[in-house]
Design an enzyme around this catalytic site. Structure first.
Site, PDB file in Angstrom:
ATOM      1  N   ASP A  70     -50.208   9.565   3.657  1.00  0.00           N
ATOM      2  CA  ASP A  70     -51.299   8.609   3.604  1.00  0.00           C
ATOM      3  C   ASP A  70     -52.566   9.296   4.097  1.00  0.00           C
ATOM      4  OD1 ASP A  70     -49.640   6.632   2.708  1.00  0.00           O
ATOM      5  OD2 ASP A  70     -49.751   5.392   4.520  1.00  0.00           O
ATOM      6  N   ASP A  72     -54.903   8.060   5.863  1.00  0.00           N
ATOM      7  CA  ASP A  72     -55.350   7.604   7.183  1.00  0.00           C
ATOM      8  C   ASP A  72     -54.441   8.103   8.299  1.00  0.00           C
ATOM      9  OD1 ASP A  72     -53.190   6.079   6.406  1.00  0.00           O
ATOM     10  OD2 ASP A  72     -53.941   4.222   7.295  1.00  0.00           O
ATOM     11  N   GLU A 162     -42.950   1.912  -1.009  1.00  0.00           N
ATOM     12  CA  GLU A 162     -41.990   2.216   0.052  1.00  0.00           C
ATOM     13  C   GLU A 162     -40.613   1.656  -0.271  1.00  0.00           C
ATOM     14  OE1 GLU A 162     -43.099   2.476   4.450  1.00  0.00           O
ATOM     15  OE2 GLU A 162     -42.131   0.492   4.317  1.00  0.00           O
TER      16      GLU A 162
END
Length: 213
Positions: A70, A72, A162
């Site tokens: 990711d 972030d 996910e």
């Protein structure tokens, strides 16, 4: 990855917003423009298709391994070649002490991401996975087609990409499993048992980020 050649591929719909920074020797930054989506759910699910397509178009000719993260996340400690394998997953920081029945897998049998309550070795985070270019192509291609299959019957898996990743790892076992230190989120506290937090999710207001239905 000290001593190794590393390319950072940053995928964004706002390439002009990525600052021009100077990297160390053997480090290269490549900004790749990707489509924008209004819903965060579509952003996270469509990345499987995006990664797959870039593997086909260029990554297979440029790198040996892909580490998919990711955007972030921050480096907080050393991360090296110890993470690499044919295909690896990372145990989700919110479930590394949980029982199998507590995993938030997709439980609807009609979904392509379905996992029964009595199956599953671990619950893997979607924020970090990796492996050889060839194996990540297989993984992302599988997850993308699973998403399309669900879309055809108007299903959206509980935790999107996910959920499909966990389904994939149920039947195609990762050759290495990493501890939550490689994808920590302080949302779940700061347990002493996880002494090092190497990759850490940057704190954010989830209600604001996920304000789209």
């Amino acid at each position: 990855m000290t001593g190794h050649r590393v390319t950072y591929y940053v995928m964004t719909d706002q390439p002009a917003a990525v600052p021009n920074i100077t990297l160390a020797e053997k480090r290269n930054l490549v900004v790749l423009e990707v489509p924008a989506y209004k819903r965060w759910q579509d952003i996270t699910m469509r990345r499987m298709q995006i990664i797959r397509d870039y593997i086909h178009d260029r990554f297979v000719n440029e790198v040996d391994y892909l580490v998919c993260l990711d955007v972030d996340m921050e480096f907080k400690d050393q991360v090296g070649v110890e993470i690499l394998s044919d295909v690896y997953g990372v145990i989700h920081p919110g479930f590394f002490t949980s029982s199998r029945k507590e995993f938030t897998n997709e439980r609807r049998p009609q979904s392509a991401g379905y996992i029964p309550e009595d199956e599953g070795d671990f619950y893997y985070t979607g924020s970090h996975f990796g492996g050889t270019v060839e194996e990540i192509y297989k993984l992302t291609n599988h997850c993308h087609h699973a998403m399309l299959a669900d879309k055809d019957i108007n299903i959206e898996a509980l935790w999107h990409d996910e959920s499909y990743l966990n389904r994939y790892f149920l039947y195609y076992k990762p050759t290495k499993v990493l501890s939550p230190e490689y994808s920590w989120n302080y949302y779940y506290g700061d347990p002493a048992v996880v002494e090092k937090k190497r990759f850490v999710v940057f704190p954010k207001d989830y209600a604001k980020v996920r304000d789209n239905p």
